[in-house]
Design a protein around this motif. Structure first.
Motif, PDB file in Angstrom:
ATOM      1  N   ALA A  36      57.221 -11.676  78.061  1.00 55.44           N
ATOM      2  CA  ALA A  36      58.503 -12.304  77.707  1.00 55.44           C
ATOM      3  C   ALA A  36      58.319 -13.505  76.791  1.00 55.44           C
ATOM      4  CB  ALA A  36      59.291 -12.677  78.962  1.00 55.44           C
ATOM      5  N   CYS A  72      62.935  -6.397  88.402  1.00 51.49           N
ATOM      6  CA  CYS A  72      62.859  -5.005  87.922  1.00 51.49           C
ATOM      7  C   CYS A  72      62.819  -3.995  89.048  1.00 51.49           C
ATOM      8  CB  CYS A  72      61.602  -4.807  87.079  1.00 51.49           C
ATOM      9  SG  CYS A  72      61.456  -5.969  85.738  1.00 51.49           S
ATOM     10  N   ARG A  81      61.836 -18.570  81.551  1.00 47.47           N
ATOM     11  CA  ARG A  81      62.968 -18.049  80.775  1.00 47.47           C
ATOM     12  C   ARG A  81      64.109 -17.630  81.710  1.00 47.47           C
ATOM     13  NH1 ARG A  81      62.518 -17.066  75.425  1.00 47.47           N
ATOM     14  NH2 ARG A  81      60.300 -16.666  75.277  1.00 47.47           N
ATOM     15  N   LYS A  90      65.790  -2.585  90.749  1.00 41.63           N
ATOM     16  CA  LYS A  90      66.632  -1.670  89.981  1.00 41.63           C
ATOM     17  C   LYS A  90      66.016  -0.275  89.939  1.00 41.63           C
ATOM     18  CE  LYS A  90      69.605  -4.842  88.955  1.00 41.63           C
ATOM     19  NZ  LYS A  90      70.940  -4.813  89.602  1.00 41.63           N
ATOM     20  N   LEU A  91      64.814  -0.136  90.505  1.00 43.52           N
ATOM     21  CA  LEU A  91      64.164   1.174  90.478  1.00 43.52           C
ATOM     22  C   LEU A  91      63.785   1.643  91.882  1.00 43.52           C
ATOM     23  CD1 LEU A  91      62.068   1.046  87.223  1.00 43.52           C
ATOM     24  CD2 LEU A  91      63.491   2.940  87.917  1.00 43.52           C
ATOM     25  N   ASN A 131      64.875 -11.228  82.425  1.00 46.66           N
ATOM     26  CA  ASN A 131      63.680 -10.437  82.122  1.00 46.66           C
ATOM     27  C   ASN A 131      62.764 -10.432  83.340  1.00 46.66           C
ATOM     28  OD1 ASN A 131      63.445 -13.297  80.512  1.00 46.66           O
ATOM     29  ND2 ASN A 131      61.568 -12.817  81.659  1.00 46.66           N
ATOM     30  N   LYS A 184      61.640  -2.069  81.473  1.00 46.24           N
ATOM     31  CA  LYS A 184      60.780  -2.357  82.625  1.00 46.24           C
ATOM     32  C   LYS A 184      61.531  -2.128  83.922  1.00 46.24           C
ATOM     33  CE  LYS A 184      57.697  -5.944  82.532  1.00 46.24           C
ATOM     34  NZ  LYS A 184      57.246  -7.315  82.195  1.00 46.24           N
ATOM     35  N   ARG A 185      62.857  -2.283  83.881  1.00 44.38           N
ATOM     36  CA  ARG A 185      63.624  -2.020  85.093  1.00 44.38           C
ATOM     37  C   ARG A 185      64.265  -0.638  85.034  1.00 44.38           C
ATOM     38  NH1 ARG A 185      68.284  -5.827  82.779  1.00 44.38           N
ATOM     39  NH2 ARG A 185      66.613  -7.293  82.483  1.00 44.38           N
ATOM     40  N   GLY A 186      63.813   0.183  84.073  1.00 40.60           N
ATOM     41  CA  GLY A 186      64.222   1.591  84.043  1.00 40.60           C
ATOM     42  C   GLY A 186      65.561   1.873  83.403  1.00 40.60           C
ATOM     43  N   CYS A 223      54.270  -6.832  79.004  1.00 42.16           N
ATOM     44  CA  CYS A 223      55.145  -7.806  78.327  1.00 42.16           C
ATOM     45  C   CYS A 223      55.131  -9.128  79.099  1.00 42.16           C
ATOM     46  CB  CYS A 223      56.567  -7.270  78.258  1.00 42.16           C
ATOM     47  SG  CYS A 223      57.774  -8.512  77.754  1.00 42.16           S
ATOM     48  N   ALA A 271      57.693 -16.248  81.136  1.00 40.26           N
ATOM     49  CA  ALA A 271      58.658 -15.256  81.646  1.00 40.26           C
ATOM     50  C   ALA A 271      59.510 -15.823  82.789  1.00 40.26           C
ATOM     51  CB  ALA A 271      57.931 -13.977  82.071  1.00 40.26           C
ATOM     52  N   MET A 302      62.833  -8.275  72.941  1.00 42.46           N
ATOM     53  CA  MET A 302      62.369  -8.658  74.282  1.00 42.46           C
ATOM     54  C   MET A 302      63.350  -8.174  75.354  1.00 42.46           C
ATOM     55  SD  MET A 302      61.751 -12.387  75.929  1.00 42.46           S
ATOM     56  CE  MET A 302      63.451 -12.577  76.402  1.00 42.46           C
ATOM     57  N   ASP A 303      64.632  -8.225  75.041  1.00 42.29           N
ATOM     58  CA  ASP A 303      65.631  -7.812  76.027  1.00 42.29           C
ATOM     59  C   ASP A 303      65.595  -6.309  76.284  1.00 42.29           C
ATOM     60  OD1 ASP A 303      66.428 -10.462  75.124  1.00 42.29           O
ATOM     61  OD2 ASP A 303      68.189 -10.151  76.377  1.00 42.29           O
ATOM     62  N   ALA A 354      62.676  -5.676  78.456  1.00 44.13           N
ATOM     63  CA  ALA A 354      63.021  -6.075  79.833  1.00 44.13           C
ATOM     64  C   ALA A 354      63.863  -4.984  80.497  1.00 44.13           C
ATOM     65  CB  ALA A 354      63.771  -7.400  79.825  1.00 44.13           C
TER      66      ALA A 354
END
Lengths: 137, 293, 245
Positions: free
Chosen positions: C118, B9, B61, B12-13, B40, C140-142, C116, B58, C133-134, C137
């Motif tokens: 997942a 994540c 997955r 990406k930010l 995820n 969460k990464r904006g 979350c 998580a 869930m996707d 997700a």
């Protein structure tokens, strides 16, 4: 060393719970203090007691006393202590077990809603994810 | 041999600079990786409680996603993602009972048994290219730049997921890029990580100790592979100097930014707009980049 | 119990654990009303779009907790069911005009997003097959646009929140994402702006004035003769009427 009293049956049971959750036998700790010397958080002077003292409290069954001290809550699980431990104890797992006993009563240590807006806007998501994993139920 | 890429994540930010510089470098080196089309958050930290399998779900997955793509390796750039994924992977490979439970819980996913290898860009470069080969591709060497290689915790501990036993990879990478590496005692210390949210003053003090250790040894810059370290040591450096006024400013880079620079990638690939201002200033002073790019 | 031979076949179901027999063609909602339940809340459009009547059920001998809209899901023999008319998930109030369409704004409203794990319970329970869930997700990464796209079919029933390990109000968070995406991130439709401007400058003034003057019979004729898009048609279909266009 301060006299911490004898262990009651109830205390023994809670202490056993720590061993179960952590997968570690806190009784194996020989109080050498390598963990305290290795702990970069203890080096900042912010911990009320070093990790060695936490292990001692647990050995004597004083789980509640260990849980109200900040030490376990300050641990960031960097594993510096584990590397040095001559008994190969995974201390971050023990600290997690202490936190879990509190968190599992549905208590927030860090309330997500109380994190300042500016921090939420600028901190990396990984900071929030990690903090909420370790410090909220 | 297929390599799936897991960004995470934060890349990406706030850490788009870590990713942009890495991808530009990989292109320059002719190494192809493919980002997972679906992924995820890995959870950022490994689950530590023996009876808590939910937080293993998580990362597992994501490993399933990589296996589905037919990948045999999963490449990571972010140190905490590497650590979390690698530890979950070891669990799935080695603990039969927990593997069964996790697979049973994730009944909507194919079973997984730890078959994908989790790698970090540093060991990937060592194994797939080698630092000698890397040195031959450097077009803009970082000659004379004294860089402190800061490993932190997540790449080296716990030992069972360490990318190497003793910290050498950042040294070898920086040496290949022509930089002068500066050893410092706090090279593998913890910066306080996510405790910046729970115990801010403590994390700032722990970060200050690392910067102090590096500057005492004459470092002009410090490199990391962790977005949390970058935040605590870099973005929060002004707050940290409020508490420790005697600390000089020390630019903190992602190792990928210096890699991309040395490989001759466009300066935009470094995304210095996301780094503290001192990072651009130092490189501009050295004439490595134009002052205004 | 009726013995009338014209009554449909009855099947046994268990509403909140108590056994009833209801016609096999009934939906969960009809079945509950048939057995005497009266919905004052937790019942809306009865057409499967409003999301007010989420129901949870379990089939005989199966451990899975399944979900559906009570107004759409037909009962099955030995179904164990209950309606979940409301779930007290947190819905934040915010000022849309001053809220920036950026990840930080969503994080500030719903920091619990980061909790979350997942586990995917949300996606598994969703009666609309939304990849809950996707989209969490993605947020969460904006990635607000991705979250808006992936949550498009959400009808706000709240079942996702009822199953969430991290206590997230997913459906309210997704609504913020869709609102920010729709109003602030997606490109504006130029033809809509053009048409609104045309209306404001009076392009349809004459046609409207004509309608206003029409008597009842003429209105009826106009209504009955109005042009409808055929039920089966391709994209090439265009209306014959070009009033004002």
């Amino acid at each position: 060393m301060q006299f911490l009293g004898t262990r009651s049956a109830a205390a023994a049971e809670t202490a056993h719970k720590i061993n179960e959750i952590s997968g570690q036998n806190v009784g194996r700790c020989m109080q050498c203090g390598q963990c305290s010397g290795a702990c970069p958080m203890f080096a900042t002077g912010s911990l009320p007691v070093p990790p060695r003292r936490i292990m001692h409290l647990l050995q004597l069954g004083h789980v509640e006393r260990a849980a109200v001290l900040e030490t376990a809550w300050c641990c960031a699980a960097c594993h510096a202590c584990e590397v040095r431990c001559p008994r190969s104890l995974d201390l971050p797992k023990v600290m997690e077990a202490i936190r879990q006993l509190t968190l599992r009563r549905n208590v927030d240590f860090v309330a997500p809603g109380a994190v300042p807006r500016a921090v939420l806007a600028s901190a990396p998501p990984i900071a929030m994810v990690a903090a909420f994993r370790r410090l909220t139920p | 041999m297929r390599i799936a890429y897991y960004p995470g994540c934060t890349l990406k930010l706030t850490a788009q600079n870590l990713e942009a510089a890495a991808l530009a470098s990989l292109r320059a080196l002719g190494l192809v990786v493919e980002e997972l089309p679906r992924w995820n958050c890995c959870g950022a930290v490994a689950s530590l409680a023996e009876d808590d399998l939910l937080h293993q779900v998580a990362p597992v997955r994501d490993l399933v996603r990589a296996a589905e793509r037919g990948a045999d390796r999963l490449l990571t750039l972010c140190a905490p993602c590497y650590n979390t994924l690698a530890r979950a992977n070891r669990l799935m490979a080695e603990d039969e009972e927990k593997r069964k439970t996790i697979n049973l819980f994730m009944e909507e996913e194919p079973d997984y048994a730890g078959q994908v290898k989790v790698v970090h860009l540093l060991d990937f470069l060592r194994d797939d290219l080698g630092f000698e080969a890397l040195a031959t591709k450097v077009v803009r060497p970082l000659t004379g730049l004294k860089v402190a290689p800061y490993y932190g915790c997540m790449l080296l501990r716990p030992k069972r997921v360490a990318i190497e036993e003793h910290p050498t990879l950042l040294h070898r990478l920086l040496a290949a890029l022509g930089a002068e590496t500066v050893d410092f005692p706090a090279m593998t210390d913890c910066c306080g990580a996510y405790q910046i949210l729970g115990h801010e003053a403590m994390a700032l003090d722990a970060s200050a100790a690392i910067l102090r250790s590096a500057t005492r040894r004459g470092a002009q810059a410090l490199v990391t592979s962790c977005p949390l370290c970058d935040y605590n040591l870099g973005a929060r450096q002004p707050d940290l100097r409020d508490r420790h006024g005697d600390l000089p400013e020390l630019p903190v880079y992602y190792f990928t930014q210096l890699l991309a620079l040395a490989l001759g990638c466009a300066p935009e690939a470094l995304r210095l707009d996301l780094s503290p201002p001192g990072c651009r200033r130092l490189l501009a002073e050295r004439g490595a980049i134009a002052a205004a790019t | 119990m009726s013995t009338n031979a014209t009554v449909e076949n009855l099947v046994p179901i268990f509403i909140m654990g108590k056994r009833y027999e209801v016609p096999e063609t009934f939906t969960i909602m009809k079945a509950m009303e048939h057995t005497g339940y009266k919905f004052l809340r937790g019942c809306g459009c009865r057409g499967g779009v409003c999301g007010a009547c989420s129901a949870v059920y379990r089939k005989a001998g199966d451990y899975h907790i399944r979900s559906g809209l009570a107004c759409q899901t037909v009962v099955e023999p030995d179904m164990y069911l209950a309606q979940l008319p409301f779930y007290p998930a947190l819905r934040q109030v915010y000022d849309y005009a001053t809220t920036e369409a950026a990840a930080a704004a969503v994080f500030a409203l719903y920091p619990e997003l980061f909790r979350c794990v997942a586990c995917n319970a949300c996606t598994k329970i969703c009666p609309m097959e939304v990849q809950v869930m996707d989209y969490v997700a993605a947020l969460k990464r904006g990635d607000i646009l991705q979250a808006a796209e992936q949550s498009f079919d959400c009808i706000q029933c709240g079942l996702c929140a009822s199953r969430c390990m991290g206590e997230l109000p997913q459906y309210h968070i997704a609504q913020v994402a869709r609102r920010l995406a729709g109003g602030k991130l997606k490109p504006r439709a130029q033809h809509l702006a053009d048409m609104l401007a045309a209306i404001q400058t009076g392009r349809f003034g004459d046609a409207l004035a004509d309608l206003r003057r029409a008597d009842k019979d003429r209105l009826r004729t106009l209504y009955e003769q109005r042009e409808l898009e055929p039920e089966m048609t391709g994209e090439e279909w265009r209306p014959q009427a070009t009033v004002g266009l």
